[in-house]
Design an enzyme around this catalytic site. Structure first.
Site, PDB file in Angstrom:
ATOM      1  CD  GLU A  76      -3.445  -0.457   1.658  1.00 55.92           C
ATOM      2  OE1 GLU A  76      -4.163   0.389   1.096  1.00 55.92           O
ATOM      3  OE2 GLU A  76      -3.686  -0.933   2.774  1.00 55.92           O
TER       4      GLU A  76
ATOM      5  CG  ASN B 150      -6.121  -7.780   3.380  1.00 59.51           C
ATOM      6  OD1 ASN B 150      -6.324  -7.246   4.471  1.00 59.51           O
ATOM      7  ND2 ASN B 150      -5.792  -7.089   2.306  1.00 59.51           N
TER       8      ASN B 150
ATOM      9  CG  HIS C 111      -1.318  -3.279   8.084  1.00 58.34           C
ATOM     10  ND1 HIS C 111      -1.658  -4.580   7.825  1.00 58.34           N
ATOM     11  CD2 HIS C 111      -2.272  -2.528   7.482  1.00 58.34           C
ATOM     12  CE1 HIS C 111      -2.768  -4.607   7.103  1.00 58.34           C
ATOM     13  NE2 HIS C 111      -3.150  -3.387   6.882  1.00 58.34           N
TER      14      HIS C 111
END
Length: 254
Positions: free
Chosen positions: A34, A147, A246
């Site tokens: 990301e 995920n 995270h």
DNA sequence: ATGGCTTCCGGAGGAAGA
């Protein structure tokens, strides 16, 4: 050799934290997910100034992955050659003879959504491609944001999460299939603290209440697992100002 | 609870994340 993974939720916002973390944790390899950064705007100079070479692939607004390495990165592969996918979620490279695959697995949104179907198809294609990669590279590490919380002990409240995306049976089955092709979850090779997660919701004081999930993982092929002496989750950056949701996972290969 | 927080793009407020 220390290998790490961290979903930074925008490298533009988190670059100072990545720089600080690398000072505190001078790992050999750091996989980022990301990045949310187009290649033209990737902070190459800043990463190199920190002592790292870098391979990356990004897009506007969403996704984006990168491998930072203290050693040369060769044979870089962007995306899964077996999947026609516009989303930039995979980058791989060979470092010190180890094939490093950095992956940002789709979130899936909810089990009744098209994005969930995309996630399961994406995982199937990942499995097929890794089977090929493993043939050529016996020393293979798959690091990233999967995920998927593999087991109930990876979930702060399994009853509340039952059947939802990130914990649903088909997703967990996809994770098991990766294990069945010879990969080991490095974190579970060792005794670990109870209720230790890698992601906590920004909302409702998720981190302070330890309402988290363990969804960031390092999977190691057998030759690497045999050399793995430690795997830890570093909660420190989650306590910093303006953190990613995270936090990093680190494996040590002897 | 159609929620909550954060980031993105774009210049308001919706999309997406997990």
């Amino acid at each position: 050799m220390k290998l790490a993974t961290w979903n930074v939720n925008s490298l533009k916002v988190r670059l100072p934290q990545v720089q600080q973390w690398l000072v505190d944790n001078p790992v050999d390899v750091l996989c980022l997910q990301e990045t949310k950064t187009v290649d033209e705007k990737f902070p190459v100079a800043e990463i190199e100034a920190a002592g790292y070479q870098v391979a990356f692939t990004g897009q506007k607004t969403y996704n984006g992955v990168a491998i930072l390495s203290r050693h040369p990165i060769t044979d870089v592969t962007k995306n899964n050659p077996l999947l026609d996918d516009e989303q930039q979620r995979i980058i791989a490279g060979t470092i010190q003879g180890i094939r490093i695959v950095c992956a940002y697995v789709p979130n899936g949104q909810s089990p009744d959504s098209d994005k969930y179907i995309y996630k399961l198809n994406w995982l199937k294609a990942l499995h097929e491609w890794l089977a090929q990669e493993q043939q050529q590279h016996p020393e293979l590490a798959l690091l990233g944001d999967y995920n998927i919380a593999p087991e109930d002990r990876d979930v702060h409240d399994p009853a509340a999460w039952a059947g939802q995306v990130l914990v649903s049976e088909p997703e967990r089955a996809a994770f098991v299939r990766l294990q069945e092709m010879g990969f080991t979850d490095a974190f579970r090779m060792f005794e670990q603290p109870e209720k230790l997660y890698s992601w906590w919701d920004y909302r409702q004081m998720g981190f302070r209440l330890n309402r988290g999930l363990r969804i960031d993982h390092i999977l190691l092929s057998a030759p690497l697992a045999a050399r793995c002496s430690a795997c830890v989750i570093d909660k420190v950056p989650r306590k910093w100002e303006q953190p990613s949701d995270h936090t990093p996972v680190i494996a040590t290969i002897d």
